[in-house]
Write a protein that holds these residues in place. Structure first.
Motif, PDB file in Angstrom:
ATOM      1  N   ALA A 110       0.855  -1.194   0.000  1.00 33.52           N
ATOM      2  CA  ALA A 110       0.000   0.000   0.000  1.00 33.52           C
ATOM      3  C   ALA A 110       0.886   1.238   0.000  1.00 33.52           C
ATOM      4  O   ALA A 110       1.620   1.487   0.950  1.00 33.52           O
ATOM      5  CB  ALA A 110      -0.905  -0.007   1.232  1.00 33.52           C
ATOM      6  N   THR A 111       0.822   2.001  -1.109  1.00 28.09           N
ATOM      7  CA  THR A 111       1.699   3.156  -1.280  1.00 28.09           C
ATOM      8  C   THR A 111       0.888   4.372  -1.697  1.00 28.09           C
ATOM      9  O   THR A 111       0.085   4.295  -2.620  1.00 28.09           O
ATOM     10  CB  THR A 111       2.771   2.866  -2.353  1.00 28.09           C
ATOM     11  OG1 THR A 111       3.486   1.691  -1.984  1.00 28.09           O
ATOM     12  CG2 THR A 111       3.735   4.029  -2.507  1.00 28.09           C
ATOM     13  N   VAL A 120       4.531   7.558   1.105  1.00 29.81           N
ATOM     14  CA  VAL A 120       4.524   6.774   2.332  1.00 29.81           C
ATOM     15  C   VAL A 120       3.959   5.394   2.003  1.00 29.81           C
ATOM     16  O   VAL A 120       3.044   5.257   1.196  1.00 29.81           O
ATOM     17  CB  VAL A 120       3.713   7.470   3.460  1.00 29.81           C
ATOM     18  CG1 VAL A 120       2.248   7.614   3.085  1.00 29.81           C
ATOM     19  CG2 VAL A 120       3.868   6.743   4.786  1.00 29.81           C
ATOM     20  N   VAL A 121       4.558   4.369   2.625  1.00 28.18           N
ATOM     21  CA  VAL A 121       4.083   2.992   2.502  1.00 28.18           C
ATOM     22  C   VAL A 121       3.414   2.625   3.817  1.00 28.18           C
ATOM     23  O   VAL A 121       3.953   2.914   4.894  1.00 28.18           O
ATOM     24  CB  VAL A 121       5.249   2.022   2.194  1.00 28.18           C
ATOM     25  CG1 VAL A 121       4.781   0.572   2.228  1.00 28.18           C
ATOM     26  CG2 VAL A 121       5.871   2.359   0.845  1.00 28.18           C
ATOM     27  N   GLY A 122       2.226   2.024   3.737  1.00 22.33           N
ATOM     28  CA  GLY A 122       1.483   1.683   4.943  1.00 22.33           C
ATOM     29  C   GLY A 122       1.447   0.186   5.211  1.00 22.33           C
ATOM     30  O   GLY A 122       1.355  -0.614   4.284  1.00 22.33           O
ATOM     31  N   SER A 141      -3.016   2.129   9.652  1.00 16.87           N
ATOM     32  CA  SER A 141      -1.755   1.598   9.124  1.00 16.87           C
ATOM     33  C   SER A 141      -0.598   2.401   9.696  1.00 16.87           C
ATOM     34  O   SER A 141      -0.709   3.609   9.916  1.00 16.87           O
ATOM     35  CB  SER A 141      -1.723   1.693   7.593  1.00 16.87           C
ATOM     36  OG  SER A 141      -2.705   0.869   7.025  1.00 16.87           O
ATOM     37  N   LYS A 142       0.514   1.713   9.925  1.00 15.08           N
ATOM     38  CA  LYS A 142       1.757   2.366  10.334  1.00 15.08           C
ATOM     39  C   LYS A 142       2.452   2.824   9.073  1.00 15.08           C
ATOM     40  O   LYS A 142       2.567   2.070   8.106  1.00 15.08           O
ATOM     41  CB  LYS A 142       2.623   1.366  11.107  1.00 15.08           C
ATOM     42  CG  LYS A 142       3.906   1.948  11.634  1.00 15.08           C
ATOM     43  CD  LYS A 142       3.660   2.758  12.880  1.00 15.08           C
ATOM     44  CE  LYS A 142       4.995   3.178  13.490  1.00 15.08           C
ATOM     45  NZ  LYS A 142       5.018   4.571  13.872  1.00 15.08           N
ATOM     46  N   GLY A 143       2.903   4.075   9.052  1.00 18.17           N
ATOM     47  CA  GLY A 143       3.514   4.642   7.858  1.00 18.17           C
ATOM     48  C   GLY A 143       5.030   4.585   7.878  1.00 18.17           C
ATOM     49  O   GLY A 143       5.656   4.840   8.899  1.00 18.17           O
ATOM     50  N   ASN A 154       7.033  12.869   6.570  1.00 20.50           N
ATOM     51  CA  ASN A 154       7.117  12.497   7.990  1.00 20.50           C
ATOM     52  C   ASN A 154       5.879  11.764   8.498  1.00 20.50           C
ATOM     53  O   ASN A 154       5.649  11.704   9.697  1.00 20.50           O
ATOM     54  CB  ASN A 154       7.351  13.755   8.839  1.00 20.50           C
ATOM     55  CG  ASN A 154       8.692  14.393   8.542  1.00 20.50           C
ATOM     56  OD1 ASN A 154       9.702  13.700   8.428  1.00 20.50           O
ATOM     57  ND2 ASN A 154       8.712  15.708   8.383  1.00 20.50           N
ATOM     58  N   VAL A 155       5.075  11.207   7.590  1.00 19.91           N
ATOM     59  CA  VAL A 155       3.833  10.545   8.002  1.00 19.91           C
ATOM     60  C   VAL A 155       4.142   9.268   8.790  1.00 19.91           C
ATOM     61  O   VAL A 155       4.953   8.443   8.377  1.00 19.91           O
ATOM     62  CB  VAL A 155       2.949  10.244   6.779  1.00 19.91           C
ATOM     63  CG1 VAL A 155       1.824   9.279   7.127  1.00 19.91           C
ATOM     64  CG2 VAL A 155       2.372  11.534   6.223  1.00 19.91           C
TER      65      VAL A 155
END
Length: 196
Positions: A110-111, A120-122, A141-143, A154-155
């Protein structure tokens, strides 16, 4: 006679100026009343506990997504006899609160790619079921930010909320249907968070 004429002329001129000012003010006020107030910043007041972002984070970006989810009928890796629709790839365009298209969503993984080059990738860490079997669950989701500088650099967390659709499985998925594909439309809000 001349004095009366000048007085009437001055009075008429003054009345015309006053009328123009009143009309102009009314037009400006009408125009201002049609301007929408800025959107309110998202809060977590009504968010399920399991998908709440921890304290110490602030909203970096609020978006609404419209897109497609591509599924495939597959056997479960752990239990081959269990068969079901598995998400193989999402694709969506995300607009910010002003309606401007700012992010593309794809996967796997998930991008989210912002138009400014940041990304950011989740990695899903929690879900909260929605009422109605046809809606995607809410998700946290953790980014992991990419190398690009910008809004998403910085997400730390991504929330998926206000989901519509995405799970209307109108086709069968049995052992006889393995490999079948299904594409479903969906909508959701994605809220991107960063450390305060």
């Amino acid at each position: 006679m001349r004095s009366t004429h000048n007085t009437l002329w001055a009075y008429s001129k003054g009345a015309a100026v006053t009328l123009a000012m009143v009309t102009g003010t009314a037009v400006i006020l009408a125009a201002c009343s049609s301007v929408k107030p800025p959107p309110k910043e998202f809060t977590q007041e009504k968010v399920d506990d399991q998908i709440m972002v921890p304290a110490g984070h602030v909203v970096a970006l609020e978006t609404t997504a419209t897109g497609l989810l591509n599924y495939e009928c597959k056997a479960s890796a752990g239990t081959p006899a269990a068969v079901g629709w598995v998400l193989v790839s999402p694709q969506a365009d995300l607009v910010d609160r002003t309606g401007k298209q700012v992010v593309k969503y794809s996967g796997p993984p998930a991008t989210w790619m912002h138009s400014d080059g940041s990304s950011v990738v989740g990695q899903q860490i929690a879900i909260a079921p929605r009422v109605g079997a046809t809606h995607l669950p809410y998700q946290l989701s953790k980014g992991t930010p990419g190398a690009g500088v910008g809004v998403l650099q910085n997400v730390t967390y991504i929330q998926r909320l206000k989901t519509k659709g995405g799970r209307e499985f109108v086709k069968n998925c049995t052992q006889n249907d393995l490999g079948a594909k299904l594409t479903l439309p969906y909508q959701a809000d994605y809220i991107f968070w960063k450390a305060a």
